[in-house]
Design an enzyme around this catalytic site. Sequence first.
Site, PDB file in Angstrom:
ATOM      1  N   HIS A   1      -5.940  -6.788   5.994  1.00  0.00           N
ATOM      2  CA  HIS A   1      -4.743  -6.164   5.440  1.00  0.00           C
ATOM      3  C   HIS A   1      -3.712  -6.042   6.550  1.00  0.00           C
ATOM      4  O   HIS A   1      -4.065  -5.921   7.733  1.00  0.00           O
ATOM      5  CB  HIS A   1      -5.066  -4.773   4.902  1.00  0.00           C
ATOM      6  CG  HIS A   1      -5.929  -4.768   3.693  1.00  0.00           C
ATOM      7  ND1 HIS A   1      -5.968  -3.701   2.827  1.00  0.00           N
ATOM      8  CD2 HIS A   1      -6.799  -5.685   3.191  1.00  0.00           C
ATOM      9  CE1 HIS A   1      -6.823  -3.954   1.842  1.00  0.00           C
ATOM     10  NE2 HIS A   1      -7.339  -5.149   2.051  1.00  0.00           N
TER      11      HIS A   1
ATOM     12  N   GLU B   1      -1.662  -3.602   7.608  1.00  0.00           N
ATOM     13  CA  GLU B   1      -1.702  -2.431   8.488  1.00  0.00           C
ATOM     14  C   GLU B   1      -2.984  -2.361   9.295  1.00  0.00           C
ATOM     15  O   GLU B   1      -2.980  -1.924  10.442  1.00  0.00           O
ATOM     16  CB  GLU B   1      -1.457  -1.134   7.710  1.00  0.00           C
ATOM     17  CG  GLU B   1      -2.425  -0.857   6.588  1.00  0.00           C
ATOM     18  CD  GLU B   1      -2.052  -1.478   5.238  1.00  0.00           C
ATOM     19  OE1 GLU B   1      -1.790  -2.695   5.178  1.00  0.00           O
ATOM     20  OE2 GLU B   1      -2.056  -0.741   4.239  1.00  0.00           O
TER      21      GLU B   1
END
Length: 162
Positions: A46, A48
């Site tokens: 992902h 982040e």
Amino acid sequence: MELAIAQAQAAAQMGEVPIGAVVVCDGQVVASAHNRRETDRDPSAHAEFSALLEASRALDRWRLSGCTVYVTLEPCLMCAGLMVNSRIDRCVFGAPDPKGGALGTLYDVSCDPRLNHEFTVTSGVLAEKSARLLRDFFRRRRQERKAAKRASGGDAGAHTHG
């Protein structure tokens, strides 16, 4: 947040879900990333999550106190949990995630007193721009799937009349 949006656009160009993230520490960008789950065949890739790992390496520490994470979509449980565990100060996100948001929509791990760290959340920053990237991406994907289905004969013959 504009830098996170630029990362999201880069993800879309690669065929990835357009989510981007940037980590800022002491006013300096120390890491940036975008979704790479399909490219890397990695469920943890992902935006982040990857940006936090990169920030940790750049700062040579696992405690990311003093850092703010900017991300175009509200983080999921995995990413919000990493934010707790890495001790960030703040997360700023664009669009809320009604299907998996863990910083206020479905859950809020940023201020759960049962956990060992809390951090500030600012939501809705450039939310429409972030949401539009996602809507446009998934609209194109649906159109491509329909076109591919038509090109391959689709479900011809599925309906027979006797």
